[in-house]
Structure formats: structure tokens, C-alpha cells
Design a protein around this motif. Structure first.
Motif, PDB file in Angstrom:
ATOM      1  N   GLY A  14       0.823  -1.215   0.000  1.00 31.02           N
ATOM      2  CA  GLY A  14       0.000   0.000   0.000  1.00 31.02           C
ATOM      3  C   GLY A  14       0.851   1.256   0.000  1.00 31.02           C
ATOM      4  O   GLY A  14       0.578   2.219  -0.726  1.00 31.02           O
ATOM      5  N   GLY A  15       1.915   1.247   0.797  1.00 29.74           N
ATOM      6  CA  GLY A  15       2.830   2.398   0.830  1.00 29.74           C
ATOM      7  C   GLY A  15       3.531   2.606  -0.492  1.00 29.74           C
ATOM      8  O   GLY A  15       3.675   3.744  -0.969  1.00 29.74           O
ATOM      9  N   ASN A  16       3.963   1.509  -1.109  1.00 24.79           N
ATOM     10  CA  ASN A  16       4.599   1.612  -2.430  1.00 24.79           C
ATOM     11  C   ASN A  16       3.621   2.178  -3.455  1.00 24.79           C
ATOM     12  O   ASN A  16       3.993   3.030  -4.277  1.00 24.79           O
ATOM     13  N   ALA A  17       2.386   1.702  -3.418  1.00 26.83           N
ATOM     14  CA  ALA A  17       1.374   2.178  -4.363  1.00 26.83           C
ATOM     15  C   ALA A  17       1.144   3.684  -4.213  1.00 26.83           C
ATOM     16  O   ALA A  17       1.080   4.415  -5.203  1.00 26.83           O
ATOM     17  N   ARG A  18       1.040   4.142  -2.982  1.00 28.13           N
ATOM     18  CA  ARG A  18       0.834   5.571  -2.727  1.00 28.13           C
ATOM     19  C   ARG A  18       2.017   6.387  -3.252  1.00 28.13           C
ATOM     20  O   ARG A  18       1.839   7.414  -3.900  1.00 28.13           O
ATOM     21  N   SER A  19       3.235   5.932  -2.974  1.00 26.62           N
ATOM     22  CA  SER A  19       4.434   6.641  -3.429  1.00 26.62           C
ATOM     23  C   SER A  19       4.501   6.715  -4.947  1.00 26.62           C
ATOM     24  O   SER A  19       4.844   7.758  -5.523  1.00 26.62           O
ATOM     25  N   LEU A  20       4.159   5.612  -5.606  1.00 23.75           N
ATOM     26  CA  LEU A  20       4.168   5.595  -7.072  1.00 23.75           C
ATOM     27  C   LEU A  20       3.125   6.565  -7.638  1.00 23.75           C
ATOM     28  O   LEU A  20       3.377   7.241  -8.646  1.00 23.75           O
ATOM     29  N   GLU A  42       1.972   0.813 -12.256  1.00 29.61           N
ATOM     30  CA  GLU A  42       2.769   0.185 -11.197  1.00 29.61           C
ATOM     31  C   GLU A  42       2.070   0.325  -9.848  1.00 29.61           C
ATOM     32  O   GLU A  42       2.050  -0.620  -9.044  1.00 29.61           O
ATOM     33  N   ALA A  43       1.498   1.491  -9.608  1.00 29.66           N
ATOM     34  CA  ALA A  43       0.780   1.722  -8.356  1.00 29.66           C
ATOM     35  C   ALA A  43      -0.415   0.778  -8.244  1.00 29.66           C
ATOM     36  O   ALA A  43      -0.661   0.194  -7.182  1.00 29.66           O
ATOM     37  N   ASN A  44      -1.139   0.618  -9.336  1.00 28.85           N
ATOM     38  CA  ASN A  44      -2.280  -0.298  -9.334  1.00 28.85           C
ATOM     39  C   ASN A  44      -1.836  -1.733  -9.057  1.00 28.85           C
ATOM     40  O   ASN A  44      -2.515  -2.473  -8.345  1.00 28.85           O
ATOM     41  N   SER A  45      -0.702  -2.119  -9.604  1.00 29.80           N
ATOM     42  CA  SER A  45      -0.170  -3.462  -9.380  1.00 29.80           C
ATOM     43  C   SER A  45       0.145  -3.682  -7.900  1.00 29.80           C
ATOM     44  O   SER A  45      -0.232  -4.710  -7.312  1.00 29.80           O
ATOM     45  N   ASP A  46       0.817  -2.712  -7.278  1.00 33.62           N
ATOM     46  CA  ASP A  46       1.142  -2.837  -5.856  1.00 33.62           C
ATOM     47  C   ASP A  46      -0.115  -2.795  -4.994  1.00 33.62           C
ATOM     48  O   ASP A  46      -0.222  -3.518  -3.997  1.00 33.62           O
ATOM     49  N   MET A  47      -1.080  -1.979  -5.392  1.00 32.56           N
ATOM     50  CA  MET A  47      -2.317  -1.916  -4.630  1.00 32.56           C
ATOM     51  C   MET A  47      -3.062  -3.247  -4.728  1.00 32.56           C
ATOM     52  O   MET A  47      -3.632  -3.722  -3.743  1.00 32.56           O
ATOM     53  N   THR A  48      -3.022  -3.867  -5.886  1.00 30.64           N
ATOM     54  CA  THR A  48      -3.658  -5.168  -6.050  1.00 30.64           C
ATOM     55  C   THR A  48      -3.010  -6.210  -5.143  1.00 30.64           C
ATOM     56  O   THR A  48      -3.698  -7.034  -4.531  1.00 30.64           O
ATOM     57  N   LYS A  49      -1.684  -6.156  -5.025  1.00 35.24           N
ATOM     58  CA  LYS A  49      -0.983  -7.076  -4.118  1.00 35.24           C
ATOM     59  C   LYS A  49      -1.461  -6.855  -2.681  1.00 35.24           C
ATOM     60  O   LYS A  49      -1.755  -7.815  -1.960  1.00 35.24           O
ATOM     61  N   ALA A  50      -1.525  -5.599  -2.262  1.00 31.31           N
ATOM     62  CA  ALA A  50      -1.973  -5.286  -0.902  1.00 31.31           C
ATOM     63  C   ALA A  50      -3.406  -5.780  -0.692  1.00 31.31           C
ATOM     64  O   ALA A  50      -3.729  -6.355   0.354  1.00 31.31           O
ATOM     65  N   HIS A  51      -4.223  -5.574  -1.690  1.00 32.91           N
ATOM     66  CA  HIS A  51      -5.628  -5.966  -1.593  1.00 32.91           C
ATOM     67  C   HIS A  51      -5.765  -7.482  -1.482  1.00 32.91           C
ATOM     68  O   HIS A  51      -6.640  -7.985  -0.769  1.00 32.91           O
ATOM     69  N   LEU A  80      -3.691   1.021   3.069  1.00 34.32           N
ATOM     70  CA  LEU A  80      -4.393   0.575   1.866  1.00 34.32           C
ATOM     71  C   LEU A  80      -5.433   1.599   1.417  1.00 34.32           C
ATOM     72  O   LEU A  80      -5.498   1.946   0.231  1.00 34.32           O
ATOM     73  N   MET A  81      -6.221   2.101   2.344  1.00 34.61           N
ATOM     74  CA  MET A  81      -7.247   3.082   1.974  1.00 34.61           C
ATOM     75  C   MET A  81      -6.629   4.372   1.454  1.00 34.61           C
ATOM     76  O   MET A  81      -7.136   4.975   0.504  1.00 34.61           O
ATOM     77  N   ASN A  82      -5.516   4.798   2.048  1.00 36.31           N
ATOM     78  CA  ASN A  82      -4.833   5.990   1.556  1.00 36.31           C
ATOM     79  C   ASN A  82      -4.299   5.759   0.147  1.00 36.31           C
ATOM     80  O   ASN A  82      -4.371   6.654  -0.704  1.00 36.31           O
ATOM     81  N   ALA A  83      -3.755   4.584  -0.096  1.00 33.76           N
ATOM     82  CA  ALA A  83      -3.238   4.279  -1.436  1.00 33.76           C
ATOM     83  C   ALA A  83      -4.356   4.338  -2.467  1.00 33.76           C
ATOM     84  O   ALA A  83      -4.191   4.922  -3.541  1.00 33.76           O
ATOM     85  N   ILE A  84      -5.477   3.750  -2.144  1.00 35.59           N
ATOM     86  CA  ILE A  84      -6.619   3.763  -3.069  1.00 35.59           C
ATOM     87  C   ILE A  84      -7.032   5.203  -3.375  1.00 35.59           C
ATOM     88  O   ILE A  84      -7.225   5.577  -4.533  1.00 35.59           O
ATOM     89  N   THR A  85      -7.136   6.014  -2.337  1.00 32.32           N
ATOM     90  CA  THR A  85      -7.550   7.412  -2.514  1.00 32.32           C
ATOM     91  C   THR A  85      -6.532   8.191  -3.342  1.00 32.32           C
ATOM     92  O   THR A  85      -6.904   8.926  -4.271  1.00 32.32           O
ATOM     93  N   VAL A  86      -5.252   8.048  -3.021  1.00 28.16           N
ATOM     94  CA  VAL A  86      -4.223   8.805  -3.737  1.00 28.16           C
ATOM     95  C   VAL A  86      -4.159   8.375  -5.207  1.00 28.16           C
ATOM     96  O   VAL A  86      -4.020   9.218  -6.098  1.00 28.16           O
ATOM     97  N   ILE A  87      -4.293   7.097  -5.483  1.00 32.17           N
ATOM     98  CA  ILE A  87      -4.281   6.638  -6.876  1.00 32.17           C
ATOM     99  C   ILE A  87      -5.459   7.232  -7.636  1.00 32.17           C
ATOM    100  O   ILE A  87      -5.298   7.732  -8.754  1.00 32.17           O
ATOM    101  N   ASP A  88      -6.636   7.181  -7.039  1.00 36.63           N
ATOM    102  CA  ASP A  88      -7.817   7.759  -7.702  1.00 36.63           C
ATOM    103  C   ASP A  88      -7.630   9.248  -7.974  1.00 36.63           C
ATOM    104  O   ASP A  88      -7.930   9.739  -9.072  1.00 36.63           O
ATOM    105  N   MET A  89      -7.123   9.970  -6.993  1.00 38.26           N
ATOM    106  CA  MET A  89      -6.903  11.406  -7.173  1.00 38.26           C
ATOM    107  C   MET A  89      -5.788  11.668  -8.182  1.00 38.26           C
ATOM    108  O   MET A  89      -5.882  12.604  -8.980  1.00 38.26           O
TER     109      MET A  89
END
Length: 101
Positions: A14-20, A42-51, A80-89
């Protein structure tokens, strides 16, 4: 895998996804849209792993396994929730930068 290990995997991915996603925003600022889109992928890929790790816990609970709610798990869910939000934004911000350019 125990709840601590799962929690750490959620935090890591999740942290990696947010950073990406943040990197993608910065690339869009400078007009590097293809690279920004790549970072989003890449962020979506890491978020999928976290999910997936989160899903393991949910499925275990559905099977009747007790999941001890610990501060670490709550922290992991927050990541995880922060990553989802940051990716969407980030996706929206990239589109706005494209329109501006």
C-alpha cells in the motif's frame, strides 16, 4: 501467514502504491504523461498485491477463523485506503494536467 505478516505486506504494498501515485503526479506536472501513466500502472499493481493480502484475512474470517484486531492491522488498513484514494486522485490530476497542456 499470520496477521502480523499480512499486515506488513499490506503496509509495504500500500505504501509503495501511494508513493508511485505521487511520483505519477509529479511527472504529470512536467508533462511526462506516458511515464505518469506507467507509474499509475505500477501503483495499481502494488495496490492489487496489498488488496490480495487483505482478502486473505477476509476469507479466513468468512471461514470462521478468528482475526485478532491489532493496531498494526488497523495501520495496514489505513495504508491501503490511503493508497486507493491517492491513486484515484492522481488519475484525475494527471487528466487535468493533460487538459492544461
Amino acid at each position: 501467514m499470520n496477521v502480523e505478516e499480512v499486515s506488513f505486506q499490506i503496509i509495504l504494498n500500500g505504501g509503495n502504491a501511494r508513493s508511485l501515485a505521487m511520483e505519477a503526479i509529479n511527472m504529470a506536472k512536467t508533462g511526462e504523461f506516458e511515464q505518469a501513466e506507467q507509474k499509475i500502472e505500477e501503483a495499481n499493481s502494488d495496490m492489487t498485491k496489498a488488496h490480495r493480502f487483505q482478502t486473505q484475512l477476509i476469507q479466513g474470517e468468512a471461514r470462521g477463523e478468528t482475526v485478532e484486531i491489532r493496531l498494526l492491522l488497523i495501520h495496514a488498513q489505513d495504508h491501503l485506503m490511503n493508497a486507493i484514494t491517492v491513486i484515484d486522485m492522481a488519475k484525475e490530476i494527471i487528466e487535468l494536467h493533460k487538459k492544461i497542456k
